[in-house]
Scaffold this motif. Structure first.
Motif, PDB file in Angstrom:
ATOM      1  N   VAL A 112       0.854  -1.184   0.000  1.00 15.67           N
ATOM      2  CA  VAL A 112       0.000   0.000   0.000  1.00 15.67           C
ATOM      3  C   VAL A 112       0.888   1.231   0.000  1.00 15.67           C
ATOM      4  O   VAL A 112       1.839   1.328   0.778  1.00 15.67           O
ATOM      5  CB  VAL A 112      -0.919   0.004   1.249  1.00 15.67           C
ATOM      6  CG1 VAL A 112      -1.764   1.254   1.295  1.00 15.67           C
ATOM      7  CG2 VAL A 112      -1.778  -1.230   1.263  1.00 15.67           C
ATOM      8  N   ASP A 113       0.596   2.182  -0.874  1.00 22.29           N
ATOM      9  CA  ASP A 113       1.394   3.418  -0.878  1.00 22.29           C
ATOM     10  C   ASP A 113       0.699   4.491  -0.048  1.00 22.29           C
ATOM     11  O   ASP A 113      -0.422   4.322   0.439  1.00 22.29           O
ATOM     12  CB  ASP A 113       1.660   3.889  -2.313  1.00 22.29           C
ATOM     13  CG  ASP A 113       0.380   4.207  -3.066  1.00 22.29           C
ATOM     14  OD1 ASP A 113      -0.706   3.944  -2.523  1.00 22.29           O
ATOM     15  OD2 ASP A 113       0.471   4.703  -4.203  1.00 22.29           O
ATOM     16  N   SER A 119      -6.129   8.307   1.160  1.00 18.01           N
ATOM     17  CA  SER A 119      -7.485   8.270   0.606  1.00 18.01           C
ATOM     18  C   SER A 119      -8.499   7.681   1.591  1.00 18.01           C
ATOM     19  O   SER A 119      -9.697   7.875   1.433  1.00 18.01           O
ATOM     20  CB  SER A 119      -7.511   7.475  -0.704  1.00 18.01           C
ATOM     21  OG  SER A 119      -7.267   6.109  -0.436  1.00 18.01           O
ATOM     22  N   LEU A 120      -8.020   6.977   2.622  1.00 20.58           N
ATOM     23  CA  LEU A 120      -8.931   6.495   3.655  1.00 20.58           C
ATOM     24  C   LEU A 120      -9.514   7.636   4.469  1.00 20.58           C
ATOM     25  O   LEU A 120     -10.592   7.523   5.032  1.00 20.58           O
ATOM     26  CB  LEU A 120      -8.204   5.522   4.595  1.00 20.58           C
ATOM     27  CG  LEU A 120      -7.785   4.189   3.999  1.00 20.58           C
ATOM     28  CD1 LEU A 120      -6.950   3.413   5.003  1.00 20.58           C
ATOM     29  CD2 LEU A 120      -8.994   3.386   3.602  1.00 20.58           C
ATOM     30  N   GLY A 121      -8.768   8.723   4.530  1.00 19.08           N
ATOM     31  CA  GLY A 121      -9.258   9.892   5.238  1.00 19.08           C
ATOM     32  C   GLY A 121      -9.107   9.819   6.748  1.00 19.08           C
ATOM     33  O   GLY A 121      -9.739  10.587   7.466  1.00 19.08           O
ATOM     34  N   LEU A 122      -8.311   8.927   7.234  1.00 17.35           N
ATOM     35  CA  LEU A 122      -8.137   8.794   8.682  1.00 17.35           C
ATOM     36  C   LEU A 122      -6.899   9.520   9.187  1.00 17.35           C
ATOM     37  O   LEU A 122      -6.846   9.904  10.356  1.00 17.35           O
ATOM     38  CB  LEU A 122      -8.060   7.314   9.062  1.00 17.35           C
ATOM     39  CG  LEU A 122      -9.293   6.480   8.717  1.00 17.35           C
ATOM     40  CD1 LEU A 122      -9.047   5.017   9.027  1.00 17.35           C
ATOM     41  CD2 LEU A 122     -10.502   6.988   9.482  1.00 17.35           C
ATOM     42  N   LEU A 123      -5.893   9.713   8.340  1.00 19.87           N
ATOM     43  CA  LEU A 123      -4.655  10.384   8.728  1.00 19.87           C
ATOM     44  C   LEU A 123      -4.229  11.349   7.631  1.00 19.87           C
ATOM     45  O   LEU A 123      -4.504  11.137   6.451  1.00 19.87           O
ATOM     46  CB  LEU A 123      -3.525   9.363   8.944  1.00 19.87           C
ATOM     47  CG  LEU A 123      -3.610   8.463  10.162  1.00 19.87           C
ATOM     48  CD1 LEU A 123      -2.529   7.399  10.084  1.00 19.87           C
ATOM     49  CD2 LEU A 123      -3.465   9.254  11.435  1.00 19.87           C
ATOM     50  N   LEU A 125      -1.266  13.166   5.321  1.00 15.80           N
ATOM     51  CA  LEU A 125      -0.088  12.617   4.652  1.00 15.80           C
ATOM     52  C   LEU A 125       1.174  12.850   5.467  1.00 15.80           C
ATOM     53  O   LEU A 125       2.048  11.986   5.535  1.00 15.80           O
ATOM     54  CB  LEU A 125       0.040  13.216   3.248  1.00 15.80           C
ATOM     55  CG  LEU A 125       1.105  12.611   2.348  1.00 15.80           C
ATOM     56  CD1 LEU A 125       0.858  11.119   2.174  1.00 15.80           C
ATOM     57  CD2 LEU A 125       1.158  13.307   1.013  1.00 15.80           C
ATOM     58  N   GLU A 126       1.277  14.007   6.150  1.00 15.15           N
ATOM     59  CA  GLU A 126       2.469  14.302   6.961  1.00 15.15           C
ATOM     60  C   GLU A 126       2.596  13.321   8.124  1.00 15.15           C
ATOM     61  O   GLU A 126       3.688  12.857   8.452  1.00 15.15           O
ATOM     62  CB  GLU A 126       2.422  15.731   7.528  1.00 15.15           C
ATOM     63  CG  GLU A 126       2.185  16.832   6.531  1.00 15.15           C
ATOM     64  CD  GLU A 126       0.699  17.057   6.257  1.00 15.15           C
ATOM     65  OE1 GLU A 126      -0.124  17.084   7.191  1.00 15.15           O
ATOM     66  OE2 GLU A 126       0.378  17.184   5.067  1.00 15.15           O
ATOM     67  N   ILE A 127       1.466  12.981   8.732  1.00 19.61           N
ATOM     68  CA  ILE A 127       1.480  12.050   9.868  1.00 19.61           C
ATOM     69  C   ILE A 127       1.851  10.645   9.395  1.00 19.61           C
ATOM     70  O   ILE A 127       2.617   9.940  10.048  1.00 19.61           O
ATOM     71  CB  ILE A 127       0.122  12.066  10.589  1.00 19.61           C
ATOM     72  CG1 ILE A 127      -0.116  13.434  11.225  1.00 19.61           C
ATOM     73  CG2 ILE A 127       0.052  10.975  11.640  1.00 19.61           C
ATOM     74  CD1 ILE A 127      -1.471  13.617  11.839  1.00 19.61           C
ATOM     75  N   ILE A 128       1.345  10.252   8.231  1.00 18.32           N
ATOM     76  CA  ILE A 128       1.681   8.934   7.678  1.00 18.32           C
ATOM     77  C   ILE A 128       3.175   8.838   7.437  1.00 18.32           C
ATOM     78  O   ILE A 128       3.822   7.851   7.805  1.00 18.32           O
ATOM     79  CB  ILE A 128       0.883   8.675   6.382  1.00 18.32           C
ATOM     80  CG1 ILE A 128      -0.610   8.557   6.684  1.00 18.32           C
ATOM     81  CG2 ILE A 128       1.385   7.423   5.674  1.00 18.32           C
ATOM     82  CD1 ILE A 128      -1.491   8.526   5.453  1.00 18.32           C
ATOM     83  N   GLU A 129       3.758   9.860   6.812  1.00 17.17           N
ATOM     84  CA  GLU A 129       5.196   9.852   6.539  1.00 17.17           C
ATOM     85  C   GLU A 129       6.003   9.890   7.830  1.00 17.17           C
ATOM     86  O   GLU A 129       7.056   9.257   7.947  1.00 17.17           O
ATOM     87  CB  GLU A 129       5.556  11.029   5.626  1.00 17.17           C
ATOM     88  CG  GLU A 129       5.017  10.846   4.221  1.00 17.17           C
ATOM     89  CD  GLU A 129       5.164  12.080   3.364  1.00 17.17           C
ATOM     90  OE1 GLU A 129       5.580  13.145   3.894  1.00 17.17           O
ATOM     91  OE2 GLU A 129       4.857  11.997   2.163  1.00 17.17           O
ATOM     92  N   GLY A 148     -16.575   7.502  11.989  1.00 17.62           N
ATOM     93  CA  GLY A 148     -17.811   8.159  11.564  1.00 17.62           C
ATOM     94  C   GLY A 148     -17.559   9.463  10.843  1.00 17.62           C
ATOM     95  O   GLY A 148     -18.272   9.849   9.932  1.00 17.62           O
ATOM     96  N   SER A 149     -16.499  10.190  11.219  1.00 17.41           N
ATOM     97  CA  SER A 149     -16.229  11.483  10.602  1.00 17.41           C
ATOM     98  C   SER A 149     -14.832  11.444   9.978  1.00 17.41           C
ATOM     99  O   SER A 149     -13.834  11.539  10.681  1.00 17.41           O
ATOM    100  CB  SER A 149     -16.285  12.596  11.647  1.00 17.41           C
ATOM    101  OG  SER A 149     -15.301  12.368  12.635  1.00 17.41           O
ATOM    102  N   LYS A 150     -14.774  11.288   8.680  1.00 13.71           N
ATOM    103  CA  LYS A 150     -13.484  11.195   7.976  1.00 13.71           C
ATOM    104  C   LYS A 150     -12.946  12.590   7.711  1.00 13.71           C
ATOM    105  O   LYS A 150     -13.692  13.545   7.490  1.00 13.71           O
ATOM    106  CB  LYS A 150     -13.644  10.429   6.660  1.00 13.71           C
ATOM    107  CG  LYS A 150     -13.975   8.999   6.870  1.00 13.71           C
ATOM    108  CD  LYS A 150     -13.963   8.273   5.575  1.00 13.71           C
ATOM    109  CE  LYS A 150     -14.219   6.793   5.829  1.00 13.71           C
ATOM    110  NZ  LYS A 150     -14.092   6.009   4.623  1.00 13.71           N
TER     111      LYS A 150
END
Length: 152
Positions: A112-113, A119-123, A125-129, A148-150
């Motif tokens: 998974v990139d 695109s899941l809307g949970l995090l 991009l900065e936090i993922i990296e 419930g709230s993305k």
């Protein structure tokens, strides 16, 4: 998700126990006792099945009130039940192969990139990296959005 495989050298381990010499001797004695018992049982069944006369079978036949023919019948019955189960499982295997085909081991999903994670809307991009770059990360507040709230 990592794929399964052999352990690395640094991950292998040995369990070392500390036990007294008395406990080790006791374990050895009981282990020796049970091995001897198993050997006596195997010798009894082999000698009674093939009609090999010896003192052990005479003593055990006298104490259990049996004859060689009784033991032979028991061994034949056990062998027959084994063959019945083996044939049933073999037929079941052949049926399943014919009905469902040969099953292949599941394949692992593709990697998974970061854009898919975003695109899941949970995090963000900065936090993922940040999570991928560091061994551990401490957050003051929970960065994951509730399901419930993305996040937009």
């Amino acid at each position: 998700m990592e794929q399964s495989g052999p352990r690395n050298e640094e991950e292998s381990f040995l369990i070392v126990g500390n036990r007294s010499w008395f406990r080790a001797c006791l374990d050895f004695f009981f282990s020796l006792l049970f091995w001897a018992y198993g050997l006596v049982v195997v010798l009894f069944f082999v000698s009674a099945t093939f009609g090999l006369p010896n003192g052990l079978t005479k003593i055990l036949h006298a104490s259990f009130h049996t004859m060689d023919q009784d033991v032979r019948n028991l061994v034949i019955l056990a062998f027959g039940i084994f063959l019945l189960f083996y044939a049933t499982l073999y037929i079941n295997r052949a049926y399943n192969k014919k009905r469902f085909g040969t099953l292949q081991r599941r394949t692992y999903p593709a990697a998974v990139d970061n854009l898919e994670l975003k695109s899941l809307g949970l995090l963000d991009l900065e936090i993922i990296e940040k999570l991928q770059a560091n061994d551990y990360t401490v957050f003051e507040t929970n960065p994951i959005a509730p399901l419930g709230s993305k996040k937009p």
